[in-house]
Design a protein around this motif. Structure first.
Motif, short mmCIF file in Angstrom:
data_model
loop_
_atom_site.label_atom_id
_atom_site.label_comp_id
_atom_site.label_asym_id
_atom_site.label_seq_id
_atom_site.Cartn_x
_atom_site.Cartn_y
_atom_site.Cartn_z
N ARG A 30 -41.99 77.72 -64.20
CA ARG A 30 -41.09 76.64 -63.46
C ARG A 30 -41.55 75.54 -62.73
NH1 ARG A 30 -36.62 78.00 -60.35
NH2 ARG A 30 -38.06 79.61 -59.55
N LEU A 31 -42.34 75.86 -61.93
CA LEU A 31 -43.25 74.82 -61.34
C LEU A 31 -43.96 73.99 -62.05
CD1 LEU A 31 -45.42 75.44 -58.11
CD2 LEU A 31 -46.35 74.06 -59.99
N VAL A 32 -44.91 74.48 -63.14
CA VAL A 32 -45.57 73.87 -64.10
C VAL A 32 -44.88 73.02 -64.89
CG1 VAL A 32 -47.32 74.04 -66.02
CG2 VAL A 32 -47.41 75.39 -63.91
N ALA A 33 -43.74 73.52 -65.46
CA ALA A 33 -42.71 72.81 -66.52
C ALA A 33 -42.32 71.66 -65.36
CB ALA A 33 -41.70 73.62 -66.95
N ASP A 34 -41.91 71.70 -64.26
CA ASP A 34 -41.16 70.61 -63.44
C ASP A 34 -42.39 69.67 -63.28
OD1 ASP A 34 -38.66 71.92 -63.57
OD2 ASP A 34 -39.06 72.93 -61.65
N ALA A 35 -43.32 70.11 -62.86
CA ALA A 35 -44.61 68.87 -62.56
C ALA A 35 -45.02 68.24 -63.94
CB ALA A 35 -45.60 69.68 -62.18
N VAL A 36 -44.90 69.01 -64.91
CA VAL A 36 -45.34 68.17 -66.44
C VAL A 36 -44.29 67.17 -66.74
CG1 VAL A 36 -45.82 68.39 -68.68
CG2 VAL A 36 -46.88 70.00 -66.95
N ASP A 37 -43.03 67.63 -66.46
CA ASP A 37 -41.77 66.91 -67.01
C ASP A 37 -41.88 65.57 -66.11
OD1 ASP A 37 -41.05 68.52 -68.93
OD2 ASP A 37 -39.14 69.28 -67.79
N ALA A 38 -42.46 65.82 -64.84
CA ALA A 38 -42.14 64.49 -63.66
C ALA A 38 -43.43 63.70 -63.63
CB ALA A 38 -41.99 65.17 -62.35
N ALA A 39 -44.43 64.26 -64.38
CA ALA A 39 -45.74 63.56 -64.54
C ALA A 39 -45.71 62.16 -65.60
CB ALA A 39 -47.01 64.44 -64.80
N PRO A 40 -46.18 61.20 -65.21
CA PRO A 40 -46.21 60.19 -66.17
C PRO A 40 -47.23 60.49 -67.20
CG PRO A 40 -47.65 59.30 -64.14
CD PRO A 40 -46.86 60.71 -63.94
N ASP A 41 -46.47 60.13 -68.57
CA ASP A 41 -47.45 60.47 -69.96
C ASP A 41 -48.15 59.10 -70.05
OD1 ASP A 41 -48.55 61.86 -71.87
OD2 ASP A 41 -46.70 61.53 -72.92
N LEU A 42 -49.43 58.92 -69.70
CA LEU A 42 -50.12 57.78 -69.97
C LEU A 42 -51.04 57.83 -71.07
CD1 LEU A 42 -51.56 57.65 -66.35
CD2 LEU A 42 -49.62 56.37 -67.06
N PRO A 43 -51.32 56.98 -71.77
CA PRO A 43 -52.27 56.95 -73.03
C PRO A 43 -53.68 57.66 -72.60
CG PRO A 43 -51.48 54.68 -72.62
CD PRO A 43 -50.90 55.65 -71.43
N CYS A 44 -54.20 58.58 -73.32
CA CYS A 44 -55.52 59.28 -72.86
C CYS A 44 -56.61 58.40 -73.40
CB CYS A 44 -55.47 60.48 -73.68
SG CYS A 44 -56.57 61.75 -73.05
N ASP A 45 -56.56 57.43 -72.81
CA ASP A 45 -57.79 56.27 -73.38
C ASP A 45 -58.72 55.97 -72.18
OD1 ASP A 45 -56.14 54.81 -71.78
OD2 ASP A 45 -55.32 53.32 -73.48
N SER A 46 -58.61 56.51 -71.32
CA SER A 46 -59.50 56.42 -70.06
C SER A 46 -59.75 57.30 -69.10
CB SER A 46 -59.22 54.91 -69.35
OG SER A 46 -57.83 55.29 -68.59
N VAL A 47 -60.82 57.26 -68.60
CA VAL A 47 -61.11 58.35 -67.57
C VAL A 47 -59.90 58.30 -66.36
CG1 VAL A 47 -62.68 59.48 -65.70
CG2 VAL A 47 -63.43 58.99 -68.21
N GLU A 48 -59.65 57.03 -65.96
CA GLU A 48 -58.76 56.77 -65.02
C GLU A 48 -57.42 57.19 -65.30
OE1 GLU A 48 -60.86 54.56 -66.32
OE2 GLU A 48 -62.32 54.10 -64.83
N ASN A 49 -56.85 57.30 -66.35
CA ASN A 49 -55.48 57.59 -66.73
C ASN A 49 -55.71 59.34 -66.68
OD1 ASN A 49 -54.68 55.17 -67.29
ND2 ASN A 49 -54.34 55.28 -69.30
#
Length: 66
Positions: A30-49
């Motif tokens: 539940r913790l992992v699912a909630d954290a993933v749902d709340a995390a921004p889904d940025l493009p995976c095009d840079s180390v910074e993201n």
């Protein structure tokens, strides 16, 4: 996107919290699912993201309350 980085980071924090006794074993998914749902889904095009998603996943997992 970068949600895989957030998932990995949140899972690490969740397991650490379980081992420390602050959450139950059944709280981990539940913790992992909630954290993933709340995390921004940025493009995976840079180390910074990727690092930003990792940091967001950790922060959300650390603050999570059941």
């Amino acid at each position: 996107g970068t949600r895989a980085a957030a998932l990995s980071a949140a899972d690490e924090v969740a397991v650490s919290r379980f081992l420390a006794g602050s959450i139950s074993y059944t709280d981990i998914p539940r913790l992992v699912a909630d954290a993933v749902d709340a995390a921004p889904d940025l493009p995976c095009d840079s180390v910074e993201n990727i690092l930003a998603a990792d940091a967001a996943g950790r922060k959300l997992a650390e603050k999570w309350n059941s």
